[in-house]
Scaffold this motif. Structure first.
Motif, short mmCIF file in Angstrom:
data_model
loop_
_atom_site.label_atom_id
_atom_site.label_comp_id
_atom_site.label_asym_id
_atom_site.label_seq_id
_atom_site.Cartn_x
_atom_site.Cartn_y
_atom_site.Cartn_z
N ARG A 8 0.81 -1.39 0.03
CA ARG A 8 0.04 -0.05 -0.02
C ARG A 8 0.74 1.19 0.03
O ARG A 8 2.03 1.36 0.41
CB ARG A 8 -1.07 -0.03 1.17
CG ARG A 8 -1.90 -1.27 1.24
CD ARG A 8 -2.78 -1.43 2.48
NE ARG A 8 -3.70 0.07 2.53
CZ ARG A 8 -4.82 -0.12 2.01
NH1 ARG A 8 -5.18 -0.93 1.26
NH2 ARG A 8 -5.66 0.96 1.99
N VAL A 9 0.22 2.41 -0.40
CA VAL A 9 1.05 3.48 -0.86
C VAL A 9 1.09 4.04 0.72
O VAL A 9 0.19 4.36 1.30
CB VAL A 9 0.34 4.38 -1.75
CG1 VAL A 9 1.05 5.79 -1.71
CG2 VAL A 9 0.56 3.85 -3.22
N SER A 10 2.35 4.51 0.92
CA SER A 10 2.70 5.48 2.27
C SER A 10 2.97 6.80 1.67
O SER A 10 4.21 7.16 1.00
CB SER A 10 3.71 4.83 2.87
OG SER A 10 4.05 5.75 4.08
N LEU A 11 2.32 7.96 2.21
CA LEU A 11 2.50 9.34 1.99
C LEU A 11 3.30 9.83 2.95
O LEU A 11 2.36 10.05 4.07
CB LEU A 11 1.23 10.09 1.35
CG LEU A 11 0.45 9.54 0.25
CD1 LEU A 11 -0.70 10.23 -0.01
CD2 LEU A 11 1.22 9.53 -0.96
N VAL A 116 -8.81 1.73 -5.15
CA VAL A 116 -8.04 1.84 -6.30
C VAL A 116 -6.42 2.04 -6.26
O VAL A 116 -5.47 1.38 -6.84
CB VAL A 116 -8.43 2.69 -7.74
CG1 VAL A 116 -7.47 2.74 -8.72
CG2 VAL A 116 -9.71 2.37 -8.13
N HIS A 117 -6.17 3.03 -5.18
CA HIS A 117 -4.84 3.62 -5.22
C HIS A 117 -4.10 3.12 -3.60
O HIS A 117 -3.04 3.37 -3.71
CB HIS A 117 -4.61 5.00 -5.30
CG HIS A 117 -4.96 5.35 -6.57
ND1 HIS A 117 -4.31 5.12 -7.84
CD2 HIS A 117 -5.98 6.18 -7.14
CE1 HIS A 117 -4.97 5.68 -8.94
NE2 HIS A 117 -6.14 6.24 -8.57
N GLY A 118 -5.08 2.60 -2.98
CA GLY A 118 -4.39 1.94 -1.84
C GLY A 118 -4.09 3.26 -0.70
O GLY A 118 -3.15 2.86 0.17
N VAL A 119 -4.63 4.33 -0.93
CA VAL A 119 -4.06 5.46 -0.01
C VAL A 119 -5.47 5.59 0.96
O VAL A 119 -6.63 5.60 0.48
CB VAL A 119 -4.07 6.56 -0.72
CG1 VAL A 119 -3.83 7.76 0.05
CG2 VAL A 119 -2.55 6.33 -1.81
N ASN A 120 -5.22 5.88 2.23
CA ASN A 120 -6.30 6.06 3.34
C ASN A 120 -6.62 7.61 2.95
O ASN A 120 -5.94 8.65 3.31
CB ASN A 120 -5.57 5.72 4.61
CG ASN A 120 -6.68 6.29 5.75
OD1 ASN A 120 -7.31 7.33 5.82
ND2 ASN A 120 -6.87 5.20 6.70
N ALA A 121 -8.01 7.69 2.34
CA ALA A 121 -8.31 9.02 2.32
C ALA A 121 -9.59 9.39 3.10
O ALA A 121 -10.42 8.45 3.55
CB ALA A 121 -8.94 9.33 0.97
N THR A 122 -9.59 10.41 4.05
CA THR A 122 -10.63 10.83 4.82
C THR A 122 -11.31 12.10 4.50
O THR A 122 -10.48 12.92 4.45
CB THR A 122 -10.03 10.79 6.14
OG1 THR A 122 -9.37 9.51 6.55
CG2 THR A 122 -11.14 11.16 7.35
N VAL A 123 -12.55 12.29 4.20
CA VAL A 123 -13.26 13.57 4.01
C VAL A 123 -13.32 14.30 5.47
O VAL A 123 -13.87 13.56 6.43
CB VAL A 123 -14.62 13.06 3.48
CG1 VAL A 123 -15.63 14.20 3.26
CG2 VAL A 123 -14.30 12.41 2.21
N HIS A 124 -12.98 15.46 5.39
CA HIS A 124 -13.33 16.44 6.39
C HIS A 124 -14.22 17.38 6.11
O HIS A 124 -13.88 18.33 5.23
CB HIS A 124 -11.92 17.04 6.84
CG HIS A 124 -10.92 16.10 7.20
ND1 HIS A 124 -10.85 15.55 8.42
CD2 HIS A 124 -9.92 15.61 6.44
CE1 HIS A 124 -9.80 14.48 8.51
NE2 HIS A 124 -9.26 14.65 7.37
N ARG A 125 -15.45 17.32 6.31
CA ARG A 125 -16.52 18.22 5.75
C ARG A 125 -16.38 19.76 6.75
O ARG A 125 -16.88 20.59 6.32
CB ARG A 125 -17.94 17.52 6.05
CG ARG A 125 -18.17 16.42 5.11
CD ARG A 125 -19.44 16.06 5.10
NE ARG A 125 -19.66 14.79 4.38
CZ ARG A 125 -19.44 14.57 3.15
NH1 ARG A 125 -19.59 15.64 2.14
NH2 ARG A 125 -19.73 13.51 2.52
N HIS A 126 -15.83 19.49 7.95
CA HIS A 126 -15.60 20.63 8.57
C HIS A 126 -14.26 20.61 9.20
O HIS A 126 -14.00 19.81 10.04
CB HIS A 126 -16.77 20.79 9.95
CG HIS A 126 -18.09 20.96 9.53
ND1 HIS A 126 -18.62 22.00 9.11
CD2 HIS A 126 -18.86 19.64 9.48
CE1 HIS A 126 -19.99 21.49 8.53
NE2 HIS A 126 -20.12 20.17 8.96
#
Length: 210
Positions: A8-11, A116-126
């Protein structure tokens, strides 16, 4: 871009984040965004991965968020229009019957990035500016919604939101280091901004990546 033992990708802050623009010719961005040059006149359009010039011209102005993703994924990232095609499959953009394009829609975009890209993506609405710095300290990059005129930060902000930039770290003075897909020169494509200068452009939402 690094990968863990599971592939998995590590940023991370140690990774080299490239600078990309949503328009294929970086030296033409200023003329394109301020209406002096038609997008269809971009001679490098095919380098975006678009199949046709018409497709490029219709979409490139909407792909700031995917340009941020492309930068975050690093040198081996797919082309911009490969990312566009993938995001469309997840509903991260929608189109009206008249062809009007809407997006980036955060929730399906985050699902696409994870699947698809194996990156942990978190939505922050606020999201606050302080929370951005906290996310950076956790080793995350943050796509944030700002007014596109952040590329001319010496002028008063005309509003908040409507454009996405990638915040990749802190500047030496405690501000933010950001990569702007529609920066008009090298200094605005990779820029350091104080928190007080950044805040008037910021819409209080975004997506963090790790």
């Amino acid at each position: 871009m690094a990968r863990d033992a599971g592939g998995r990708v590590s940023l991370c802050s140690a990774c080299q984040v490239p600078s990309h623009t949503q328009f294929a010719s970086p030296d033409l961005v200023e003329r394109i965004v301020y209406g002096e040059l038609d997008r269809a006149a971009d001679p490098a359009w095919a380098e975006s991965g678009a199949v046709t010039l018409d497709d490029y011209a219709r979409w490139c102005g909407h792909l700031c968020g995917l340009t941020c993703l492309r930068m975050a994924l690093g040198p081996s990232a797919p082309s911009l229009f490969e990312l566009r095609d993938g995001a469309l499959k997840y509903g991260a953009y929608t189109e009206d019957a008249d062809g009007t394009i809407h997006g980036l829609v955060y929730a399906p975009f985050a699902e696409y990035v994870r699947d698809v890209h194996g990156v942990n993506a978190t939505v922050h609405r606020h999201l606050t500016v302080a929370e951005i710095t906290a996310l950076l300290d956790e080793g995350r990059s943050v796509m944030v919604s700002v007014h596109y005129e952040i590329r001319r930060p010496n002028r008063p902000s005309p509003g908040r939101g409507g454009h996405l930039v990638l915040v990749t770290g802190r500047s030496a003075d405690g501000g933010l280091h950001l990569h702007n897909p529609s920066g008009i020169d090298a200094g605005t494509r990779m820029a350091d901004m104080s928190l007080s200068d950044f805040e008037p452009f910021f819409a209080g939402r975004g997506v963090s990546l790790r």
